[in-house]
Design an enzyme around this catalytic site. Structure first.
Site, PDB file in Angstrom:
ATOM      1  N   ASP A   1       0.862  -1.188   0.000  1.00 43.24           N
ATOM      2  CA  ASP A   1       0.000   0.000   0.000  1.00 43.24           C
ATOM      3  C   ASP A   1       0.898   1.239   0.000  1.00 43.24           C
ATOM      4  O   ASP A   1       1.711   1.419   0.905  1.00 43.24           O
ATOM      5  CB  ASP A   1      -0.913   0.010   1.225  1.00 43.24           C
TER       6      ASP A   1
ATOM      7  N   HIS B   1      -2.213  14.983 -10.683  1.00 42.34           N
ATOM      8  CA  HIS B   1      -2.497  13.586 -11.029  1.00 42.34           C
ATOM      9  C   HIS B   1      -1.512  13.026 -12.058  1.00 42.34           C
ATOM     10  O   HIS B   1      -1.272  11.818 -12.085  1.00 42.34           O
ATOM     11  CB  HIS B   1      -3.931  13.452 -11.536  1.00 42.34           C
TER      12      HIS B   1
ATOM     13  N   ASP C   1      -3.742   2.595  -5.364  1.00 40.09           N
ATOM     14  CA  ASP C   1      -2.332   2.693  -4.970  1.00 40.09           C
ATOM     15  C   ASP C   1      -1.853   1.402  -4.300  1.00 40.09           C
ATOM     16  O   ASP C   1      -0.957   1.437  -3.450  1.00 40.09           O
ATOM     17  CB  ASP C   1      -2.125   3.881  -4.025  1.00 40.09           C
TER      18      ASP C   1
END
Length: 336
Positions: free
Chosen positions: A213, A226, A256
């Site tokens: 993560d 972004h 992610d």
């Protein structure tokens, strides 16, 4: 160097370059040969944080401008150079005597050329500095401007690739590859894990599933945009894939999150659960060049779960790895 030699060398560099780094580093060598400057370097400017970062540099002699250095933009020689329209100064102490940076580094001669986006916005610079008085020819300054344009074109191509990949995401949901990063997607992950679990059952071995993560990914998007977030995901996927062993498997689980798989054939084959977790953790840590941003990333939260004899449920093992990751994330938050 003769003009023809420079152009031939530039053609070779452009033909061999696959990304910004493989383009810029040989260009810096060429700039150093043309100008005689002790230090030549490429920087990026972050307009949101008002900083300038040294991304790639080449240093000889006593001048050392290190890669990774980030300084306030308002206190840079580049900003002064832009504002005054002066790309070349060979008496920095006399012209910019109040500059603390120039005094500390002992800069006598300075050159700077902006690198611009298609919309003419400056996002970086090509610079040179020397502790002695260097006579830089007009021809060399013209080539410096040409090199800046070449870098801008490469940057525009990479931005276009990111945008095209984002447009293809909606068409890649049923495919086996993640449209943005190019690694396997969740559908392929489940299929591969089922195959590995079946193999582990036959061989009496185990499967390690590492759940990754990317901490603070939302913050990267919020601060840098972004496009930078997409570049980060692409580079992270590449680092993870390159760092895994032959036969290991990597997939983007979503957003992610990534999942990596490896087979542990026996207790003494060198693939322990903690060893695998630490390897994945180390791969996620380091510097990431995100177009106009140099990011020093502290690493992801990684949890690993191992299959037990009889385990045949891919989703259950992924869930166990996810839970292990969450425990690691909670521990890291307590330390921070």
């Amino acid at each position: 160097m003769k003009t023809e030699e420079i152009l031939y060398r530039l053609d070779d560099i452009m033909s061999d370059s696959a990304d910004l780094e493989s383009l810029i580093r040989p260009l810096l060598e060429l700039i150093a040969a043309l100008t005689g400057m002790e230090s030549v370097y490429f920087t990026t400017i972050n307009p949101h944080q008002h900083t300038q970062s040294i991304v790639f540099s080449r240093n000889v002699g006593n001048m050392n401008i290190p890669e990774g250095l980030t300084v306030p933009w308002d206190d840079t020689l580049c900003k002064r150079s832009f504002e005054e329209g002066r790309r070349y100064i060979n008496d920095v102490p006399g012209h910019w005597g109040d500059s603390e940076t120039a005094r500390v580094l002992g800069i006598q001669t300075y050159i700077s050329e902006p690198v611009r986006r298609i919309d003419d916005q400056v996002f970086g610079t090509l610079c040179g500095a020397s502790g002695s008085n260097v006579d830089v020819a007009d021809k060399s300054l013209l080539f410096l401007r040409l090199f800046a344009q070449v870098i801008a074109q490469q940057f525009a191509r990479e931005e276009l690739i990111v945008q095209l990949r984002r447009m293809n995401i909606e068409y890649g949901n049923l495919a086996m590859l993640d449209a943005l990063t190019g690694v396997s997607n969740r559908r392929a992950l489940v299929d591969e894990l089922n195959r590995m679990l079946a193999r582990a059952q036959r061989e009496g071995s185990a499967v390690h599933a590492g759940f990754i993560d990317l901490d603070n990914f939302k913050r990267i998007n919020d601060i840098h945009g972004h496009d930078a977030g997409d570049q980060f995901l692409i580079q992270m996927a590449h680092r993870l894939k390159e760092g895994l062993r032959t036969g290991d498997f990597l997939a983007r689980h979503g957003g992610d999150e990534f999942v990596a798989l490896t087979m542990a054939k026996s207790p003494d084959d060198g693939v322990s659960q903690e060893g695998f977790r630490q390897r994945l953790q180390d791969l996620t840590r380091g510097h990431f060049y995100l177009g106009t941003t140099l990011l020093d990333y502290a690493g992801a939260s990684v949890g690993v779960a191992s299959s037990e004899p009889g385990d045949m449920n891919a989703d259950a093992l992924i869930a166990k790895a996810d839970a292990a990751m969450y425990e690691i994330k909670q521990q890291r938050r307590k330390v921070q």
